[in-house]
Design an enzyme around this catalytic site. Structure first.
Site, PDB file in Angstrom:
ATOM      1  N   ASP A 165       1.145  -1.843  -0.029  1.00  0.00           N
ATOM      2  CA  ASP A 165      -0.003   0.071   0.151  1.00  0.00           C
ATOM      3  C   ASP A 165       1.393   1.273  -0.017  1.00  0.00           C
ATOM      4  O   ASP A 165       1.100   2.419   0.910  1.00  0.00           O
ATOM      5  CB  ASP A 165      -0.952   0.170   1.331  1.00  0.00           C
ATOM      6  CG  ASP A 165      -1.833   1.347   1.687  1.00  0.00           C
ATOM      7  OD1 ASP A 165      -1.662   1.696   0.195  1.00  0.00           O
ATOM      8  OD2 ASP A 165      -2.308   1.696   2.466  1.00  0.00           O
ATOM      9  N   ASN A 170       1.852   6.291   3.360  1.00  0.00           N
ATOM     10  CA  ASN A 170       2.792   5.572   3.912  1.00  0.00           C
ATOM     11  C   ASN A 170       4.420   5.127   4.195  1.00  0.00           C
ATOM     12  O   ASN A 170       4.856   4.283   4.335  1.00  0.00           O
ATOM     13  CB  ASN A 170       2.003   4.198   3.470  1.00  0.00           C
ATOM     14  CG  ASN A 170       0.600   4.339   3.920  1.00  0.00           C
ATOM     15  OD1 ASN A 170       0.386   4.874   4.739  1.00  0.00           O
ATOM     16  ND2 ASN A 170      -0.208   3.204   2.614  1.00  0.00           N
ATOM     17  N   ASP A 184       1.807   1.116   7.567  1.00  0.00           N
ATOM     18  CA  ASP A 184       0.940   0.322   6.754  1.00  0.00           C
ATOM     19  C   ASP A 184       1.262  -0.760   6.218  1.00  0.00           C
ATOM     20  O   ASP A 184       0.638  -0.800   4.887  1.00  0.00           O
ATOM     21  CB  ASP A 184      -0.494   1.887   6.512  1.00  0.00           C
ATOM     22  CG  ASP A 184      -0.929   2.223   7.373  1.00  0.00           C
ATOM     23  OD1 ASP A 184      -0.936   2.204   8.386  1.00  0.00           O
ATOM     24  OD2 ASP A 184      -1.865   3.518   6.939  1.00  0.00           O
TER      25      ASP A 184
END
EC number: 2.7.1.95
Length: 240
Positions: A165, A170, A184
């Site tokens: 992701d 992130n 994440d």
């Protein structure tokens, strides 16, 4: 913690106990009803995720499985800076994950968002470091969002351990604007690196991030020529 904090009203007792003594603030709500709280306590910062199960499909539950995220954080933390898992658990209603904070900020902090010529290359170099550092042969995970979806995929150009992701928030930057950590990582696992590159470069161009016009800068900093076939394939999967 006070009940006036948004998002607390339906949390189960084990999750509320993890918040005791801390000042809690809701910092993120995902589209599947998950919530992330920042906990401040005596100069220490922690993050607590809560994900409900009610109403979610099997596929959706797999995409937001916090127990699996904890496993991936534990593995990746042997090689890179990622949040340290402090507690993780689940019950019928849902699951929770408590991690230590990292002294860095995401690229959407005002000072970086207004300086894409610094932030975009930093994100690209951070992703390249992740791909070059995490050992593919020792990784026990597949990239979760791709599970069962690769029947018509192009031949992998280079297998790496993908973030899973790699959207803009992130990657975390230090005070100098260098990428120093990733968060994440619930989808982390082995896949073609273009699964990450296609999504990271797309995310950079979203209006809520840096807006269009920065893809070339991203790929230059990562050190690769854009592979339009693979970019198109993985973006279609992501948006499908």
């Amino acid at each position: 913690m006070t009940d006036a904090t948004p998002g607390l009203d339906d949390l189960p007792a084990p999750v509320r106990r993890l918040m005791d003594g801390a000042t809690a603030s809701l910092v993120w709500t995902n589209e599947l009803g998950g919530r992330t709280f920042r906990l401040e306590d005596g100069g220490r910062t922690r993050y607590l995720k809560w994900q409900r199960r009610a109403g979610l499909t099997t596929r959706q539950l797999a995409d937001v499985d916090l127990v699996e995220e904890a496993r991936r954080l534990g593995w990746a933390g042997r090689f890179l800076d990622v949040p340290q898992v402090l507690a993780c658990g689940s019950e019928d209603d849902g699951a929770w994950l408590l991690t230590d904070g990292i002294e860095a900020e995401n690229p959407l902090a005002q000072r970086w968002r207004t300086d894409p010529l610094l932030a975009v290359p930093a994100i690209a170099r951070g992703l390249r470091r992740l791909h070059d550092t995490l050992p593919v042969a020792r990784c026990p995970f597949t990239c979760r969002w791709l599970d069962g979806r690769l029947a018509d995929s192009p031949e992998p150009e280079r297998l790496v351990v993908c973030h899973g992701d790699p959207c803009v928030p992130n990657t975390l930057l230090d005070d100098h604007g260098d990428a120093v950590a990733h968060v994440d990582l619930g989808g982390l696992g082995v896949a073609d690196r273009w699964a990450d590159l296609a999504i990271a470069s797309m995310s950079i161009g979203w209006d809520i991030n840096f807006g269009p016009g920065h893809e070339e800068l991203f790929f230059q900093a990562y050190g690769v020529e854009p592979d339009r076939e693979r970019i198109s394939f993985y973006r279609r999967l992501w948006e499908g």
